[in-house]
Each structure stands twice: as structure tokens, then as C-alpha cells.
Design an enzyme around this catalytic site. Structure first.
Site, PDB file in Angstrom:
ATOM      1  N   HIS A  35       0.885  -1.267  -0.066  1.00 16.10           N
ATOM      2  CA  HIS A  35       0.008  -0.181   0.123  1.00 16.10           C
ATOM      3  C   HIS A  35       0.785   1.317   0.003  1.00 16.10           C
ATOM      4  CE1 HIS A  35      -3.670   2.408   1.214  1.00 16.10           C
ATOM      5  NE2 HIS A  35      -2.841   3.039   1.647  1.00 16.10           N
ATOM      6  N   GLU A  36       1.918   1.529   0.942  1.00 22.19           N
ATOM      7  CA  GLU A  36       2.591   2.753   0.823  1.00 22.19           C
ATOM      8  C   GLU A  36       3.452   2.710  -0.179  1.00 22.19           C
ATOM      9  OE1 GLU A  36       1.472   4.350   3.241  1.00 22.19           O
ATOM     10  OE2 GLU A  36       0.286   2.822   4.300  1.00 22.19           O
ATOM     11  N   ASP A  77     -10.204  14.110   8.655  1.00 23.26           N
ATOM     12  CA  ASP A  77     -10.183  12.633   9.520  1.00 23.26           C
ATOM     13  C   ASP A  77     -11.538  11.999   8.544  1.00 23.26           C
ATOM     14  OD1 ASP A  77      -8.246  12.954  10.806  1.00 23.26           O
ATOM     15  OD2 ASP A  77      -9.338  13.368  12.841  1.00 23.26           O
ATOM     16  N   TYR A 107     -10.928   4.380   0.971  1.00 22.37           N
ATOM     17  CA  TYR A 107     -10.028   3.483   0.715  1.00 22.37           C
ATOM     18  C   TYR A 107     -10.938   2.354  -0.100  1.00 22.37           C
ATOM     19  CZ  TYR A 107      -6.677   5.055   4.130  1.00 22.37           C
ATOM     20  OH  TYR A 107      -5.964   5.658   4.629  1.00 22.37           O
TER      21      TYR A 107
END
Ligand code: BES
Ligand code: ZN
Length: 638
Positions: free
Chosen positions: A330-331, A409, A417
């Protein structure tokens, strides 16, 4: 489809590409494929309501930091030089974001000398901080701000030596996304603005500073120097300082960590090079030079953070069996989706996180096969459905988030996602991989180092994909995904035969037809365990005990499994797990786990558990990151 400008781009089939290639010109010419890509000339604008910056008038292009890292006072102290450009030639004001900064002196460069500049700071807003408005006249193009950060800066966590594994050296790390770069420096803190940066840092002897940049070593004056030559948004500026060690995985990829976890981390993340190759083959070259991972202390509030060249990772990923490395995928994937092509405001966060979750899953499939990728889709889908039903209001389940969102947030829920990723799965299914994969590659290429909106993406898709396959999807279907609530019924329905088997044996055990020891767990992966645990109904105390006695779930070292088990233990009031749950809450600061655990204790309807949660929070809080302290404080107060 309006006003399109035809441009011819050269796309590169990345086979045989060397790792960490810095520019497409390093690819072999034999791999060239000519393709025509149309970049719509009309660009859409969505205002960023979370910045004070007047970035439509003046933009900062480069920041040069010069800072002392002062562990005694817990501050960064020094100055930043900002180079800016006027988009409106007569602009005479530059407005920057700041939060909890002490501004000492502001100067601007006039001809050959620095002269003091007039500025004001607005009353602080609890979320946005203070606008710093500087009079820049009509000539100056550089500003220097002498300042220091606050020991309470939300973007920085200062750990005492006792809070680290080595116990001898203090630790500092930053977390700028989404609104905390402004607690580290005065900056146009919006993803719409991209700048290059460099830095000179002075740190106590024996400590190593790292930044989300090229680590250029120590200069003759004893400064540690850094440079980030690619333009990035402010939320990707990052710093960490500790007695950090390094271990190479290959020539361009390695791991930084405290000594105690260095070898285990290099082993856990050993497949990162293959992930980079898979990414590159799908979406084009990795454009950032090196890719390293930094394993942080357990109080790091995220699973990972995509700081360029140096992803920050939670140590809870080091499970010993590579079962949680989708977070690395993911990162790393953010090096394309997010860092290269960036959402220009947080209402479009799915452009970062949805695309990245999609790419992550494609890379997991490339490395480990369809079954694992499908299991991850099923687990994600379960989480997203819960996020949709928990949403404070239906607009917060749109991909394009509403203009009155209260805090970024709200943009980082599983809607951005996983609904985001599922929109792309839907498109992939309709257009087919043969068309969709090169399309996405051309998208990353077309908007590389740019910040864009959802509407820009949709326009690009109209001009390069829908034009070729006009019947594949309808406007109404796209609108339902992007501007509608919940999960459209055109969504893919992921299934996993392995999970179906888990569910079947679970049903038998729950009904009492088989004993826990008869569950076929020998070959279960972490994913199968998670599916089993998440799917449990409320059990009898004897059943919890039987599971725990058979599989020693309480105190398990895999953080994901532990989290899933403790959620069940709270739901069912299984008290033998509570001491280990307390230990978990005292040592782990990863928000994904602890926000939900505190939330479940709070919502348990049991007063004793609510008081207990409060007590544990009071004891654990000094070790939590400022971001986590605020979030849990809010959860328990609700
Ligand atoms: N960019 C996020 C982390 C983040 C989100 C920071 C919101 C600040 C605000 C990062 O890429 C991320 O999504 N991390 C996930 C892991 C992923 C596999 C879902 C996490 O932290 O759990
Ligand atoms: Zn992410």
C-alpha cells in the site's frame, strides 16, 4: 467531453526496467510503445476548505529548512526560507498556515539584502490553526521565517529514552498528513500546492536524522543535509530522529529501525523489491530514487505513511510470517497514486487512498496470487460495509466528499479506501484489464507531479477510455459511485473458497457439532483466522474459553489477530482476555486498532468497562501520539 488538447505521449512497457529508475529515459528504447493520450485542457477546481493559504494568488515553490532538533525543549528551532511565485502579478500578500508555532522574525529578500516583513497571525482555530499573513510587496520572491515549534505540536511525537526499545536515546518522529505540516513549519498546507524542499538539521551526537528526501550526509559544518528535488505537497514532509540503524534489502531498497527489530524488519519486508517490480510493470517507472522503510516505535498512529523515498511503518507489521505486508504494498503504491498524482483537496481523498488500495491489491495478486488478493478484498469489503453503516451522514459515504466536511479525518474512512478501490474494480471488470491497465498507467504519466480533482480524473477517463468503449459504463453508473451514497449494486462481489470453508467449519463449531480442536486450522493463514474471528456471533463463555484454550488467542503476537480476538472478547464480555487487552492498549498506538477497541468498550453498554477504558486511557495516554490522544479523548467523550 469538452475542449480536448491532443498530445502524444510515449508510454513505456516496463519489462526489464531497472529498479528505482529516476527518469523514463533510462528504459530500453526497444520497450517503447507509442500511444496517444488526450489530456483535457479544462481543469476542475475544488476549493480546499482546510487551508488559509491564498494559493490561487501566490504559490510557494521551494522550502529550505534550517533547524536545531532540541530534545531538551522538545522543539524544532531555526528558520525556513520559502521561495514563491506570484500567479497574480499584483499579489502583495502571502498567507501561510501555522499551528502552535512561535514566530520570531520574518524577513524578505529585496535585491541583495534581507529586510523585515510585516505580518499578522489570526486567532487560532482549533482545527486549522492561525493564518499568517505576510506583506510581500510586489518584488520579493523569497521569505525567511525564524520560528520554533511547540512541545505540543500535533505533528510531532517526542519520546523519552524510556519510551524507546533501546531505552537510552530519545526519539522524534513526525506525521504531517493531513493538517499537521503547519505544526512543523509555516507552509501552504494544502495538497494543491507542490514544492521541492531541502533541509539542514542539527541533532545531538549519536542520533541519526532521516527525512522524506534524499539523505545527503553531513556537511563540513556538522549539519545533516537533505534534498527532495521532486515537487511534493506539504503533507509529505517528514522527519525522524533516533539511534536508527539501517539494513539493505537490495541496492535501492532498505530498512531503517531500532537495533532490536532491524533484522526481523528486513526479513519481514524482504519482498519489497518484487512489489516495486510488480508496480513498475503495471504503472510505469518508480520516479523517486531510493525506496526505504522506517519502522517506528509502537506509538506510531498509522499502519504506514507514504512519506516519499521513506515510508514510515508501524512495528505491528512485524509478525514473523510476512502476513501483513499488504501495508508495504500500500505505502509503496502511493509512490504512484498519491505522491505522484495527488488529490488537490481532501474531499477527493479517494484519488489517493482508493487508487492506492486498488493498486495494493493488484500488486498482492501479482506476488501471491488471486486467492490471497481475493481474501483481502473480502476482508476489506466487510470492513467497508461497517464503515458505511457507521457513517455520521450519507454524504460521508460519497467518493466525492461534501463541501461541509468538518475535518479531513472524515475523508480517511474505508469509504475512500475500499469503496474507492471497488469503483476501480468495477471499471476494470467493465473495460477489461487489457484496456484498463494501460489506461491507468497513462493516467499516472499524464498527471505526474500534479494535484487534481475527481472531476479531472473523470474527464481524463472520458477522453481516453470511455471514448473508445462508449457502451462499457453509463453516466448514471459512474454518478452512483462518485456522487451517490453507500455501495452501488454494480459492485464486484468478491468471494474466496478458502473463506467459504472457514465459514462452514465455523458454523459447525458454533452449533456444537465439532470441537474447537476439530477446526481445520493447521493450514489457516492470518487472513483465514481474521475471517473466522470477525464472523463469530456472540458466544457462550465456555465457547470463548474453548477457543482460547485450544489456540492461545489471548496474548497472540500477531497484532491483527489479537485485535480481532479482543473485539470479540469485548463483544462477549470474555474477561480472561482483558489483562492482555490492557497490555495491548498500553503498548500499541496504531489508530486502526485502538480507536475501535476504545469505541467498543465505550459502546459495550457496561459501565464497568467504560470506567475501565477511561482508566486504561489515562495510564496509556502519555505514550500515545498527540493525534491518537485527541481521537480517543473524543471517542470516550461522545
Ligand atoms: N496515508 C495513509 C495514512 C494516513 C491516513 C495518514 C489519514 C493521515 C491521515 C496511509 O497510506 C494508509 O492508508 N495507511 C493504512 C494502511 C493501509 C494498508 C490501509 C493504515 O495506516 O492502516
Ligand atoms: Zn494510504
Amino acid at each position: 467531453m469538452t475542449n480536448v488538447r491532443l498530445m502524444s505521449f510515449t508510454l513505456f512497457a516496463a519489462a526489464g526496467l531497472t529498479l528505482a529508475a529516476c527518469s523514463p529515459s533510462t528504459t530500453a528504447p526497444a520497450d517503447k510503445v507509442e500511444a496517444e493520450v488526450v489530456i483535457p485542457s479544462e481543469r476542475f477546481f475544488t476549493a480546499d476548505q482546510f487551508t488559509y493559504a491564498n494559493y490561487q494568488d501566490v504559490v510557494v515553490k521551494h522550502a529550505a529548512l534550517d533547524l536545531d532538533v532540541d530534545f531538551d525543549r522538545k522543539v524544532l528551532d531555526g528558520f525556513v526560507t520559502l521561495e514563491f511565485e506570484r500567479l497574480k502579478p499584483d499579489a502583495q500578500i502571502l498567507t501561510l498556515d501555522t499551528k502552535d508555532l512561535t514566530i520570531k522574525t520574518v524577513a524578505m529578500q529585496m535585491e541583495d539584502s534581507w529586510v523585515l516583513a510585516e505580518y499578522t497571525l489570526s486567532n487560532p482555530d482549533p482545527v486549522l490553526g492561525s493564518a499568517m499573513t505576510v506583506e510581500i510587496g510586489t518584488e520579493a520572491t523569497e521569505l525567511r521565517v525564524y520560528y520554533e515549534t511547540s512541545p505540543k505540536a500535533e505533528g510531532l511525537q517526542w519520546l523519552a529514552p524510556a519510551q524507546t526499545a533501546g531505552k537510552e536515546k530519545p526519539y522524534l518522529f513526525s506525521q504531517a498528513q493531513a493538517l499537521y505540516a503547519r505544526t512543523m513549519l509555516p507552509v501552504q498546507d494544502t495538497p494543491a500546492v507542490r514544492m521541492t524542499y531541502d533541509a539542514k538539521l542539527r541533532v545531538p551526537e549519536g542520533l541519526l536524522p532521516l527525512m522524506s528526501a534524499s539523505q545527503d550526509g553531513k556537511d563540513a559544518d556538522g549539519n545533516w543535509t537533505f534534498s527532495m528535488p521532486q515537487p511534493i505537497p506539504s503533507y509529505l514532509i517528514a522527519i525522524a530522529v533516533d539511534d536508527i540503524k539501517f539494513k539493505a534489502i537490495n541496492d535501492t531498497i532498505g530498512v531503517y529501525a531500532e537495533q532490536y527489530i532491524l533484522d526481523a524488519s528486513a526479513e519481514e519486508f524482504a519482498e519489497t523489491p518484487q512489489m516495486e517490480i510488480a508496480n513498475t510493470e503495471l504503472y510505469g517507472p518508480y520516479l523517486w530514487g531510493r525506496y526505504d522503510l522506517l519502522v517506528l516505535p509502537p506509538s506510531f498512529p498509522y499502519g504506514g505513511m507514504e512519506n516519499p523515498r521513506l515510508s514510515f511503518m508501524t512495528p505491528t507489521l512485524i509478525a514473523g510470517d510476512k502476513s501483513l505486508t499488504n501495508v508495504v504494498a500500500h505505502e509503496l503504491a502511493h509512490s504512484w497514486s498519491g505522491n505522484l498524482v495527488t488529490n488537490s483537496n481532501w474531499r477527493d481523498a479517494w484519488l489517493n487512498e482508493g487508487f492506492t488500495s486498488y493498486v495494493e491489491n493488484r500488486v498482492m495478486e501479482a506476488l501471491y496470487g488471486k486467492e490471497r488478493a481475493m481474501m483481502e478484498q473480502v476482508l476489506d469489503m466487510e470492513g467497508m460495509k461497517r464503515a458505511i453503516s457507521d457513517a455520521k451522514r450519507p454524504e460521508l459515504t460519497h467518493l466525492k466528499l461534501p463541501d461541509d466536511m468538518e475535518h479531513p479525518d472524515d475523508a480517511f474512512t474505508l469509504v475512500s479506501y475500499i469503496k474507492g478501490a471497488n469503483f476501480l474494480f468495477f471499471l476494470e471488470d467493465r473495460f477489461g484489464r487489457a484496456a484498463f491497465d494501460p489506461f491507468l498507467k497513462s493516467y499516472f504519466n499524464a498527471y505526474a507531479f500534479d494535484s487534481i480533482t475527481t472531476e479531472d480524473f473523470l474527464g481524463f477517463m472520458d477522453a481516453n477510455l470511455r471514448n473508445k468503449y462508449p457502451d462499457a459504463v453509463t453516466d448514471a453508473e459512474i454518478d452512483a459511485w462518485v456522487y451517490g451514497p453507500g455501495l452501488p449494486d454494480t459492485a464486484r462481489k468478491p468471494t474466496s473458497t478458502a473463506f467459504d470453508k472457514v465459514a462452514a467449519s465455523s458454523t459447525k463449531w458454533v452449533a456444537g457439532d465439532i470441537g474447537a480442536a476439530d477446526l481445520p486450522t493447521t493450514d489457516w493463514s492470518t487472513h483465514e483466522w481474521l475471517h473466522f474471528l470477525n464472523g463469530l456471533p456472540e458466544l457462550t463463555q465456555a465457547q470463548y474459553e474453548e477457543l482460547d484454550d485450544t489456540f492461545s488467542l489471548t496474548g497472540t503476537q500477531n497484532a491483527e489477530t489479537a485485535f480481532a480476538w479482543y473485539m470479540q472478547a469485548i463483544k462477549g464480555g470474555y474477561e480472561p482476555a482483558y489483562p492482555a487487552l490492557e497490555e495491548f492498549l498500553m503498548t500499541v498506538g496504531r489508530g486502526k486498532f485502538i480507536y475501535r477497541l476504545y469505541g467498543a468498550l465505550k459502546d459495550s453498554g457496561r459501565e464497568d468497562l467504560q470506567y475501565w477504558a477511561q482508566d486504561v486511557f489515562e495510564a496509556a495516554s502519555p505514550g500515545y501520539h498527540p493525534i491518537a490522544q485527541r481521537r480517543i479523548g473524543d471517542i470516550l467523550a461522545e
